[in-house]
Write a protein that holds these residues in place. Structure first.
Motif, PDB file in Angstrom:
ATOM      1  N   ASP A 125       0.813  -1.223   0.000  1.00 18.37           N
ATOM      2  CA  ASP A 125       0.000   0.000   0.000  1.00 18.37           C
ATOM      3  C   ASP A 125       0.847   1.274   0.000  1.00 18.37           C
ATOM      4  N   ASN A 126       2.171   1.139   0.162  1.00 18.32           N
ATOM      5  CA  ASN A 126       3.040   2.329   0.084  1.00 18.32           C
ATOM      6  C   ASN A 126       3.674   2.500  -1.304  1.00 18.32           C
ATOM      7  N   ALA A 127       3.243   1.679  -2.278  1.00 20.77           N
ATOM      8  CA  ALA A 127       3.897   1.733  -3.602  1.00 20.77           C
ATOM      9  C   ALA A 127       3.526   3.012  -4.350  1.00 20.77           C
ATOM     10  N   GLN A 128       4.493   3.514  -5.103  1.00 22.37           N
ATOM     11  CA  GLN A 128       4.286   4.661  -6.000  1.00 22.37           C
ATOM     12  C   GLN A 128       4.796   4.219  -7.357  1.00 22.37           C
ATOM     13  N   LEU A 129       3.935   4.291  -8.372  1.00 22.45           N
ATOM     14  CA  LEU A 129       4.324   3.794  -9.681  1.00 22.45           C
ATOM     15  C   LEU A 129       4.242   4.907 -10.712  1.00 22.45           C
ATOM     16  N   GLY A 130       5.140   4.877 -11.679  1.00 27.49           N
ATOM     17  CA  GLY A 130       5.077   5.896 -12.715  1.00 27.49           C
ATOM     18  C   GLY A 130       6.164   5.730 -13.746  1.00 27.49           C
ATOM     19  N   LEU A 131       5.981   6.479 -14.835  1.00 31.15           N
ATOM     20  CA  LEU A 131       6.981   6.514 -15.908  1.00 31.15           C
ATOM     21  C   LEU A 131       7.411   7.976 -16.070  1.00 31.15           C
ATOM     22  N   PRO A 132       8.349   8.445 -15.220  1.00 34.02           N
ATOM     23  CA  PRO A 132       8.697   9.878 -15.225  1.00 34.02           C
ATOM     24  C   PRO A 132       9.702  10.283 -16.294  1.00 34.02           C
ATOM     25  N   GLU A 133      10.002   9.395 -17.254  1.00 36.56           N
ATOM     26  CA  GLU A 133      11.053   9.702 -18.239  1.00 36.56           C
ATOM     27  C   GLU A 133      10.816  11.023 -18.956  1.00 36.56           C
ATOM     28  N   ILE A 134       9.542  11.368 -19.201  1.00 34.72           N
ATOM     29  CA  ILE A 134       9.236  12.581 -19.965  1.00 34.72           C
ATOM     30  C   ILE A 134       9.837  13.807 -19.270  1.00 34.72           C
ATOM     31  N   LYS A 135       9.931  13.738 -17.920  1.00 27.64           N
ATOM     32  CA  LYS A 135      10.488  14.867 -17.158  1.00 27.64           C
ATOM     33  C   LYS A 135      11.993  14.954 -17.304  1.00 27.64           C
ATOM     34  N   LEU A 136      12.604  13.900 -17.865  1.00 27.40           N
ATOM     35  CA  LEU A 136      14.054  13.897 -18.127  1.00 27.40           C
ATOM     36  C   LEU A 136      14.334  14.203 -19.593  1.00 27.40           C
ATOM     37  N   GLY A 137      13.276  14.480 -20.353  1.00 25.62           N
ATOM     38  CA  GLY A 137      13.456  14.768 -21.774  1.00 25.62           C
ATOM     39  C   GLY A 137      13.594  13.528 -22.630  1.00 25.62           C
ATOM     40  N   ILE A 138      13.179  12.393 -22.095  1.00 30.83           N
ATOM     41  CA  ILE A 138      13.230  11.147 -22.878  1.00 30.83           C
ATOM     42  C   ILE A 138      11.867  10.461 -22.789  1.00 30.83           C
TER      43      ILE A 138
END
Ligand code: CAA
Length: 259
Positions: A125-138
């Protein structure tokens, strides 16, 4: 099995691969990818291993590919160094036995892409999921733009990929990204319970059921149905099929042998 960036333990037919770079939140570099590939080959070929768990331990799953390794890379470097992640993830996805990603804390970028190669995902229940690559310019470059839409649909996948936002475990469950959410202190007990259940099923039937789903997703419906029928028919050559059906008729628990 001895590795540097992962630990592998086998206990009663259940293998657990644990990422082991806590100082960088289990960021995945080429060494990790190569060791994951090696583990997938060895565990995939070990008939004593019935089910594989992949985890980062109780604090973090993985915060993505190693940004410090990538920052100065050129396009040519990337063409060459992309291969370890693709090879590892292909081998993990196609292991001929069930694979469960066991997720606590962050599963981001390449970390989430690793979890997407598994058959199931159980999240704390503490998991955080995501694809933050866009914030790195990729963009997600280890299968995320391909596996995520196949799992949750293009619209929701694009939302995660384009915004780079994280979602919590409940939201991940709601959109079908994880199969189950459990309190963090019950995560490994629940994962082992599910793994134990799968380990008692017939290994050949499981292997062909996984293949029918995975291969079928790459085919049109008619070809998929034909492939399913071949897998189904083949199972009638196994002792497990006779045992499973006889046990039902004799009102007892089947004892599968995996042949
Ligand atoms: N690569 C390399 N190092 C990383 C890392 C990563 N992906 N994620 C975290 N670390 C390192 C940090 O640099 C830090 O190291 P130092 O102590 O040497 O500074 C250490 O791990 C602890 O991290 P934080 O201090 O940042 O921890 P936090 O709790 O404040 O934040 C976090 C946690 C939100 C996960 C944050 O670390 C973060 O945003 N990490 C990057 C997530 C990300 O962008 N992932 C995508 C990577 S690109 C990718 O995966 C490409 C692909 O498709 C294959």
């Amino acid at each position: 099995m001895s590795f540097e960036t992962i630990n592998v333990e086998i206990n009663e037919g259940i293998a657990t691969i644990t990422l082991n770079r806590p100082e960088v939140l289990n960021a995945l570099n080429s060494h990790v990818f190569n060791e994951l590939a090696e583990a997938a080959i060895r565990l995939g070929g070990d008939d004593t291993v019935k089910v594989v768990l992949i985890t980062g331990g109780p604090k973090v799953f993985a915060a993505g590919a190693d940004i410090k390794q990538m920052v100065e890379m050129t396009a040519v470097d990337m063409v060459l160094t992309d291969k370890p992640s693709h090879r590892a993830f292909h081998l993990l996805e196609n292991m001929p036995k069930p694979v469960i990603a066991v997720i606590a804390g962050y599963a981001l970028g390449g970390g989430l892409e690793l979890a997407l190669t598994a058959d199931f995902r159980i999240a704390a229940d503490n998991a955080q999921l995501g694809l933050p690559e866009i914030k790195l310019g990729i963009l997600p470059g280890a299968g995320g733009t391909q596996r995520l839409p196949r799992l949750i649909g293009a619209g929701l996948a694009k939302e995660l990929i384009f915004t780079g936002d994280f979602i919590d475990a409940r939201e991940a469950y709601r959109i079908g990204l994880v199969n189950k959410v459990v309190p963090v202190d019950e995560l490994f007990t629940e994962a082992e319970k599910l793994a134990g259940k799968l380990a008692r099923r017939g290994a050949v039937a499981l292997r062909l059921a996984k293949s029918a789903v995975n291969e079928g997703l790459r085919m049109d419906l008619e070809a998929g149905i034909r492939y399913e029928h071949q897998c189904f028919s083949l199972l009638f050559a196994t002792e497990d099929q006779k045992e499973g059906m006889r046990a039902f008729i004799e009102k007892r628990t089947p004892q599968f042998k995996g042949r």
